[in-house]
Scaffold this motif. Structure first.
Motif, PDB file in Angstrom:
ATOM      1  N   SER A 144       0.831  -1.207   0.000  1.00 40.66           N
ATOM      2  CA  SER A 144       0.000   0.000   0.000  1.00 40.66           C
ATOM      3  C   SER A 144       0.863   1.254   0.000  1.00 40.66           C
ATOM      4  CB  SER A 144      -0.924  -0.002   1.223  1.00 40.66           C
ATOM      5  OG  SER A 144      -1.809  -1.099   1.191  1.00 40.66           O
ATOM      6  N   LEU A 145       1.954   1.223   0.742  1.00 39.76           N
ATOM      7  CA  LEU A 145       2.858   2.374   0.785  1.00 39.76           C
ATOM      8  C   LEU A 145       3.560   2.569  -0.558  1.00 39.76           C
ATOM      9  CD1 LEU A 145       4.387   1.829   4.344  1.00 39.76           C
ATOM     10  CD2 LEU A 145       2.639   3.491   3.669  1.00 39.76           C
ATOM     11  N   ILE A 146       3.923   1.462  -1.196  1.00 39.84           N
ATOM     12  CA  ILE A 146       4.539   1.553  -2.524  1.00 39.84           C
ATOM     13  C   ILE A 146       3.556   2.168  -3.518  1.00 39.84           C
ATOM     14  CG2 ILE A 146       5.389   0.180  -4.469  1.00 39.84           C
ATOM     15  CD1 ILE A 146       6.567  -1.765  -2.381  1.00 39.84           C
ATOM     16  N   GLU A 147       2.290   1.743  -3.427  1.00 46.76           N
ATOM     17  CA  GLU A 147       1.277   2.307  -4.317  1.00 46.76           C
ATOM     18  C   GLU A 147       1.050   3.784  -4.017  1.00 46.76           C
ATOM     19  OE1 GLU A 147      -3.351   1.600  -5.761  1.00 46.76           O
ATOM     20  OE2 GLU A 147      -2.385   0.161  -4.415  1.00 46.76           O
ATOM     21  N   LEU A 148       1.082   4.146  -2.740  1.00 43.05           N
ATOM     22  CA  LEU A 148       0.939   5.555  -2.368  1.00 43.05           C
ATOM     23  C   LEU A 148       2.050   6.387  -2.995  1.00 43.05           C
ATOM     24  CD1 LEU A 148      -0.356   7.839  -0.699  1.00 43.05           C
ATOM     25  CD2 LEU A 148       1.100   7.124   1.223  1.00 43.05           C
ATOM     26  N   ALA A 149       3.280   5.872  -2.957  1.00 43.33           N
ATOM     27  CA  ALA A 149       4.402   6.589  -3.566  1.00 43.33           C
ATOM     28  C   ALA A 149       4.183   6.763  -5.064  1.00 43.33           C
ATOM     29  CB  ALA A 149       5.702   5.840  -3.300  1.00 43.33           C
ATOM     30  N   LEU A 165      15.474  11.149  -7.310  1.00 41.23           N
ATOM     31  CA  LEU A 165      14.929   9.987  -6.617  1.00 41.23           C
ATOM     32  C   LEU A 165      14.603   8.874  -7.604  1.00 41.23           C
ATOM     33  CD1 LEU A 165      12.396  11.844  -4.283  1.00 41.23           C
ATOM     34  CD2 LEU A 165      14.599  10.861  -3.599  1.00 41.23           C
ATOM     35  N   LYS A 166      14.556   7.653  -7.080  1.00 40.92           N
ATOM     36  CA  LYS A 166      14.107   6.508  -7.858  1.00 40.92           C
ATOM     37  C   LYS A 166      12.648   6.218  -7.517  1.00 40.92           C
ATOM     38  CE  LYS A 166      18.677   4.360  -8.176  1.00 40.92           C
ATOM     39  NZ  LYS A 166      19.486   3.149  -7.901  1.00 40.92           N
ATOM     40  N   ALA A 167      11.959   5.582  -8.442  1.00 39.40           N
ATOM     41  CA  ALA A 167      10.527   5.332  -8.268  1.00 39.40           C
ATOM     42  C   ALA A 167      10.233   4.445  -7.064  1.00 39.40           C
ATOM     43  CB  ALA A 167       9.953   4.697  -9.533  1.00 39.40           C
ATOM     44  N   ALA A 168      11.203   3.635  -6.638  1.00 38.76           N
ATOM     45  CA  ALA A 168      10.988   2.720  -5.512  1.00 38.76           C
ATOM     46  C   ALA A 168      11.352   3.344  -4.164  1.00 38.76           C
ATOM     47  CB  ALA A 168      11.804   1.445  -5.711  1.00 38.76           C
ATOM     48  N   ASP A 169      11.801   4.587  -4.173  1.00 40.55           N
ATOM     49  CA  ASP A 169      12.250   5.241  -2.935  1.00 40.55           C
ATOM     50  C   ASP A 169      11.057   5.864  -2.216  1.00 40.55           C
ATOM     51  OD1 ASP A 169      13.493   6.571  -0.890  1.00 40.55           O
ATOM     52  OD2 ASP A 169      14.842   7.747  -2.157  1.00 40.55           O
ATOM     53  N   PHE A 170      10.329   5.051  -1.449  1.00 44.19           N
ATOM     54  CA  PHE A 170       9.127   5.543  -0.764  1.00 44.19           C
ATOM     55  C   PHE A 170       9.453   6.705   0.166  1.00 44.19           C
ATOM     56  CE2 PHE A 170       6.700   5.503   3.207  1.00 44.19           C
ATOM     57  CZ  PHE A 170       5.435   5.799   2.728  1.00 44.19           C
ATOM     58  N   LEU A 224      -2.219   0.495  11.562  1.00 45.05           N
ATOM     59  CA  LEU A 224      -2.512   1.861  12.005  1.00 45.05           C
ATOM     60  C   LEU A 224      -1.487   2.852  11.462  1.00 45.05           C
ATOM     61  CD1 LEU A 224      -3.608   1.270  15.709  1.00 45.05           C
ATOM     62  CD2 LEU A 224      -4.987   2.322  13.925  1.00 45.05           C
ATOM     63  N   PHE A 225      -0.209   2.475  11.504  1.00 45.33           N
ATOM     64  CA  PHE A 225       0.834   3.345  10.958  1.00 45.33           C
ATOM     65  C   PHE A 225       0.570   3.624   9.475  1.00 45.33           C
ATOM     66  CE2 PHE A 225       4.425   2.068  14.128  1.00 45.33           C
ATOM     67  CZ  PHE A 225       3.864   2.907  15.074  1.00 45.33           C
ATOM     68  N   THR A 226       0.242   2.565   8.735  1.00 43.78           N
ATOM     69  CA  THR A 226       0.029   2.713   7.296  1.00 43.78           C
ATOM     70  C   THR A 226      -1.186   3.581   7.003  1.00 43.78           C
ATOM     71  OG1 THR A 226       0.995   0.521   6.941  1.00 43.78           O
ATOM     72  CG2 THR A 226      -0.289   1.454   5.140  1.00 43.78           C
ATOM     73  N   CYS A 227      -2.295   3.296   7.690  1.00 40.10           N
ATOM     74  CA  CYS A 227      -3.498   4.112   7.504  1.00 40.10           C
ATOM     75  C   CYS A 227      -3.228   5.567   7.865  1.00 40.10           C
ATOM     76  CB  CYS A 227      -4.637   3.568   8.365  1.00 40.10           C
ATOM     77  SG  CYS A 227      -5.263   1.961   7.855  1.00 40.10           S
ATOM     78  N   SER A 228      -2.448   5.763   8.913  1.00 43.82           N
ATOM     79  CA  SER A 228      -2.175   7.129   9.379  1.00 43.82           C
ATOM     80  C   SER A 228      -1.433   7.939   8.331  1.00 43.82           C
ATOM     81  CB  SER A 228      -1.365   7.091  10.682  1.00 43.82           C
ATOM     82  OG  SER A 228      -2.115   6.531  11.727  1.00 43.82           O
ATOM     83  N   ILE A 229      -0.397   7.355   7.722  1.00 42.23           N
ATOM     84  CA  ILE A 229       0.377   8.148   6.765  1.00 42.23           C
ATOM     85  C   ILE A 229      -0.433   8.403   5.500  1.00 42.23           C
ATOM     86  CG2 ILE A 229       1.576   6.172   5.707  1.00 42.23           C
ATOM     87  CD1 ILE A 229       2.865   9.791   6.325  1.00 42.23           C
ATOM     88  N   VAL A 230      -1.298   7.457   5.110  1.00 41.61           N
ATOM     89  CA  VAL A 230      -2.180   7.709   3.963  1.00 41.61           C
ATOM     90  C   VAL A 230      -3.095   8.892   4.270  1.00 41.61           C
ATOM     91  CG1 VAL A 230      -4.046   6.781   2.548  1.00 41.61           C
ATOM     92  CG2 VAL A 230      -2.108   5.327   3.150  1.00 41.61           C
ATOM     93  N   SER A 231      -3.685   8.880   5.461  1.00 44.69           N
ATOM     94  CA  SER A 231      -4.583   9.963   5.857  1.00 44.69           C
ATOM     95  C   SER A 231      -3.835  11.283   6.001  1.00 44.69           C
ATOM     96  CB  SER A 231      -5.269   9.605   7.175  1.00 44.69           C
ATOM     97  OG  SER A 231      -6.182  10.602   7.566  1.00 44.69           O
ATOM     98  N   ILE A 232      -2.635  11.232   6.557  1.00 46.64           N
ATOM     99  CA  ILE A 232      -1.836  12.451   6.732  1.00 46.64           C
ATOM    100  C   ILE A 232      -1.521  13.087   5.383  1.00 46.64           C
ATOM    101  CG2 ILE A 232       0.477  13.275   7.360  1.00 46.64           C
ATOM    102  CD1 ILE A 232       0.299  11.327   9.774  1.00 46.64           C
ATOM    103  N   ILE A 233      -1.096  12.276   4.424  1.00 48.39           N
ATOM    104  CA  ILE A 233      -0.773  12.812   3.097  1.00 48.39           C
ATOM    105  C   ILE A 233      -2.001  13.455   2.468  1.00 48.39           C
ATOM    106  CG2 ILE A 233      -0.128  12.177   0.744  1.00 48.39           C
ATOM    107  CD1 ILE A 233       2.232  12.295   2.631  1.00 48.39           C
ATOM    108  N   GLN A 234      -3.160  12.807   2.617  1.00 47.39           N
ATOM    109  CA  GLN A 234      -4.378  13.382   2.053  1.00 47.39           C
ATOM    110  C   GLN A 234      -4.710  14.725   2.692  1.00 47.39           C
ATOM    111  OE1 GLN A 234      -7.604  10.460   2.031  1.00 47.39           O
ATOM    112  NE2 GLN A 234      -7.222  10.311  -0.154  1.00 47.39           N
TER     113      GLN A 234
END
Length: 288
Positions: A144-149, A165-170, A224-234
């Motif tokens: 999910s984090l890779i897709e977010l990047a 940066l490289k595309a894989a550098d989240f 929770l960490f993953t959901c949090s960073i998705v929400s934070i970015i939004q």
């Protein structure tokens, strides 16, 4: 039991005993290992200052200690009592299960595939039967984090070239996008905390994927960490668009107010908290 597991378990048991005021441990050894319920549970024989204890721990079971001096004279008795409590707690958990994402205010509908993936991972928390299921949740979070990047890169086409940066550098991509979405000195702390959350989400998902010793709370924290960073970015993006430029009462700073039109471009803002009233001029559309 591998040597690595034994070393880690001894550290955890020592810390657990100290938190229960059991000190000066003189002897610590696995008395018996059980796997009759499909999981491996260890009963440790611990001798310390002031008494002897059984410490029960293992796969999918919380750690607990039982005195050898009163009720639990054998490892079998300690194991049976411990697993009885554990099964009752698990039954209660299944009965009262709450979707993990419900515990966090999220707005991830804008990223449909990430939303779907994280929701499925949250639901699977209630069906974990082994370490491979916990690791799969870590892998889902990482994907999910890779897709977010990738989504952030698509929305900010020059972010890779501008920052080398490289595309894989989240971490690098998120750091660069945070700098775009939260600019200025007033947002310096917000940028720092957002970067820290991104690093926590990425590093912990990797840890969950590769560790054989994680449990359900670890998987939950990872999600929770993953959901949090998705929400934070939004929400950083909403700030970037200007959604945080909400009018406030100049007297009490309340955002609870009503606007009353006085002229084509003039409104009166009436604060519902302190009663302060003030004229607000609106810029005409198309003006520079």
């Amino acid at each position: 039991m591998t040597p690595e597991y034994r070393i880690e378990a001894e550290k955890q048991i020592t810390s657990y005993l100290q938190s229960n005021d059991v000190v000066n441990i003189k002897y610590m050894q696995v008395e018996k290992t059980y796997n009759d319920l499909g999981v491996e549970i260890n009963v440790w024989n611990v001798r310390a200052e002031g008494g002897n204890w059984w410490v029960v721990e293992g796969e999918g079971a919380p750690m607990n200690l039982y005195t050898q001096d009163a009720f639990y004279f054998s490892a079998d008795e300690a194991y049976s009592f411990h697993m009885g409590i554990t099964q009752r707690l698990q039954a209660r958990h299944h009965k009262e299960f709450k979707h993990i994402i419900d515990e966090l205010p999220l707005d991830i509908n804008g990223v449909k595939s990430i939303s779907r993936r994280l929701n499925l991972a949250a639901q699977s928390l209630n069906e974990i039967a082994g370490i491979e299921h916990i690791q799969s949740i870590g892998l889902t979070c990482r994907e999910s984090l890779i897709e977010l990047a990738a989504i952030l890169t698509e929305a900010n086409p020059t972010v890779l070239t501008d920052n080398n940066l490289k595309a894989a550098d989240f971490k690098g991509i998120v750091k660069a996008v945070i700098a775009i979405y939260a600019q200025g000195k007033s947002n310096s702390n917000l940028r720092k905390h957002s970067r820290n959350m991104a690093e926590m989400a990425w590093d912990y998902s990797s840890e969950i994927v590769h560790s054989p010793n994680k449990n359900i709370p670890d998987a939950k924290i990872c999600l929770l960490f993953t959901c949090s960073i998705v929400s934070i970015i939004q929400n950083l993006y909403l700030k970037y668009l200007g959604f945080d430029a909400e009018q406030k009462c100049p007297e009490c700073k309340s955002m609870d107010y009503n606007l009353h039109e006085a002229d084509d471009l003039i409104f009166f803002m009436l604060c519902n908290d302190c009663g302060h009233e003030e004229a607000v001029q609106v810029e005409p559309q198309g003006s520079e």
